[in-house]
Design an enzyme around this catalytic site. Structure first.
Site, mmCIF file in Angstrom:
data_model
loop_
_atom_site.group_PDB
_atom_site.id
_atom_site.type_symbol
_atom_site.label_atom_id
_atom_site.label_comp_id
_atom_site.label_asym_id
_atom_site.label_seq_id
_atom_site.Cartn_x
_atom_site.Cartn_y
_atom_site.Cartn_z
ATOM 1 C CG HIS A 22 -1.843 1.087 1.382
ATOM 2 N ND1 HIS A 22 -1.801 1.973 2.422
ATOM 3 C CD2 HIS A 22 -2.886 1.462 0.601
ATOM 4 C CE1 HIS A 22 -2.781 2.843 2.290
ATOM 5 N NE2 HIS A 22 -3.459 2.552 1.197
ATOM 6 C CG HIS A 56 -3.137 9.368 0.096
ATOM 7 N ND1 HIS A 56 -3.710 10.147 1.076
ATOM 8 C CD2 HIS A 56 -3.969 8.301 -0.056
ATOM 9 C CE1 HIS A 56 -4.826 9.585 1.493
ATOM 10 N NE2 HIS A 56 -5.007 8.467 0.828
HETATM 11 O O1 G3P Z 1 -7.080 1.509 -2.411
HETATM 12 C C1 G3P Z 1 -7.091 1.198 -1.060
HETATM 13 C C2 G3P Z 1 -6.746 2.408 -0.247
HETATM 14 O O2 G3P Z 1 -5.547 2.941 -0.736
HETATM 15 C C3 G3P Z 1 -7.811 3.452 -0.288
HETATM 16 O O3 G3P Z 1 -7.605 4.453 0.617
HETATM 17 O O4 G3P Z 1 -6.911 6.643 1.362
HETATM 18 O O5 G3P Z 1 -5.257 4.791 1.348
HETATM 19 O O6 G3P Z 1 -6.014 5.801 -0.780
HETATM 20 P P1 G3P Z 1 -6.378 5.466 0.628
HETATM 21 MG MG MG Z 2 -4.923 4.542 -2.150
#
Ligand code: G3P
Ligand code: MG
Length: 232
Positions: A9, A50
């Site tokens: 992630h 992000h």
């Molecule tokens: O795609 C999963 C997750 O990344 C969504 O939330 O805020 O981490 O982009 P965020």
């Molecule tokens: Mg994300």
């Protein structure tokens, strides 16, 4: 218990600056076969970032979208890393990892489709190695019109009342749910629409075990090294 897909992630973001080439390189070194990244459009270029604001992850100030690309590229995104362009991260991943591109913001569906079209034509990336996802179903739909051959995923922070209908309409390969939303019932409903359920963001062993026991088939984690032995 089946082995879920382990998705780094924002790269190996628990240990390295998120959404940077360093974090993605370290995810590869840990053995990750999947990355997740967030992309936004600035001055017509897709960057990997992000937040709306620059403060949390860089030494800049203000809104990403109000900052010229040339200035953004001079910022320190952590450990001397730059904010990467989407094509730079895709170059790093090519032939090594599949990439979940999260479309964040208006215009990202069309711009991402255009970038991928070039990469696919040049055989630098395979359509099968991309998964496009978004909280913005409108961007996902635009992307679908332009790149129907690429897998899609809807992301939800809260469950909509019409989840099954939305998954059916979007023809999603997977649905990416906040871990608190995941129940046996949701997984069964998604399966009836042909969608796998992936959970975000899972960093602790106890929640990994619970979610995989329920039937989650993909896990987003900031610490891919913790779970790769039990996933793929
Ligand atoms: O795609 C999963 C997750 O990344 C969504 O939330 O805020 O981490 O982009 P965020
Ligand atoms: Mg994300």
């Amino acid at each position: 218990m089946s082995r879920p897909i382990i998705i780094a992630h924002r790269g190996a973001s628990g240990s390295y600056p998120e959404n940077t080439l360093l974090a993605f390189q370290k995810a590869l070194e840990a053995g990750a076969k999947w990355f997740e990244l967030d992309t936004q459009l600035v001055d017509g270029e897709l960057v990997v970032f992000h937040d709306d604001d620059l403060e949390r992850t860089t030494n800049g100030r203000g809104l990403l979208r109000n900052t010229p690309l040339a200035e953004l590229r001079l910022l320190d995104a952590g450990r001397g890393e730059k904010i990467p362009l989407l094509h730079e991260v895709l170059s790093l991943a090519a032939g090594r990892a599949k990439v979940n591109i999260e479309l964040k913001g208006l215009g990202t569906g069309e711009a991402t489709a255009a970038l991928l079209d070039g990469l696919f034509t040049q055989k630098k990336f395979m359509p099968a190695d991309i998964l496009a996802s978004s909280l913005l179903l409108s961007e996902l739909n635009i992307f679908r019109q332009l790149m129907p051959q690429v897998k899609r995923a809807a992301i939800y922070e809260e469950l909509p009342s019409e989840l099954a209908t939305e998954l059916y309409r979007l023809d999603c390969w997977s649905v990416h749910l906040h871990k608190s939303l995941i129940t046996d019932g949701v997984i069964k409903m998604a399966a009836q629409q042909g969608s796998k359920v992936f959970a975000w963001t899972v960093n602790e062993e106890i929640e990994f075990t619970r979610l995989v026991g329920l039937g989650v088939m993909g896990v987003f984690t900031d610490y891919p090294e913790r779970f790769l032995m039990r996933g793929r």
